[in-house]
Enzyme design. Sequence first.
Site, PDB file in Angstrom:
ATOM      1  CB  ILE A 275      34.468  17.493  52.063  1.00  0.00           C
ATOM      2  CG1 ILE A 275      35.360  15.784  52.886  1.00  0.00           C
ATOM      3  CG2 ILE A 275      34.125  18.234  52.881  1.00  0.00           C
ATOM      4  CD1 ILE A 275      36.614  16.786  53.329  1.00  0.00           C
ATOM      5  CB  CYS A 276      33.149  19.546  47.388  1.00  0.00           C
ATOM      6  SG  CYS A 276      35.051  20.212  47.486  1.00  0.00           S
ATOM      7  CB  ALA A 277      29.946  15.064  46.781  1.00  0.00           C
TER       8      ALA A 277
END
Length: 165
Positions: free
Chosen positions: A59-61
Amino acid sequence: MATTHFEGTETTTSGDIPAVGDKLPDFSLVGTDMGEVTSADFAGKRIVLNIFPSVDTGICAASVRHFNEAAADLDNTAVVCVSRDLPFALGRFCGAEGIDNVTTASAFRSSFGEDFGLILEGSPLKGLLARTVIVADETGTITHVQLVDEIKTEPDYDSALSALK
């Protein structure tokens, strides 16, 4: 303190998050070249702070990729992606992914998390930064803030980018 959730369980942050109408707090981070990245570097520009726990999660990526794509079309705007990842990890990710429209910077040796009230407490991610997007105008006045309700969800990109208009 602010409240978010990790896998449905409520967790708090270390302090109060800046609010719409506040001045963006000054910050100093570490860039992928180990140099200093500061709020002063973006003076006179609109700024989007994409803050997240770790670029090594899907999700961060995805948020870095999404803002990198959006940043290509933004005038007088800097997008700064911030986590407590080491600068080497951020640099490796950006290099492998062709990320070149955003600035990635680490809060690993700064007071950024404390100053913005974004250090996660009481979850398995304790000590990392809460997933948050903060947008400020050219004068440094905050126009949008989103602390995501569930850490494992992406931010509302459309609302953040609409705050730039």
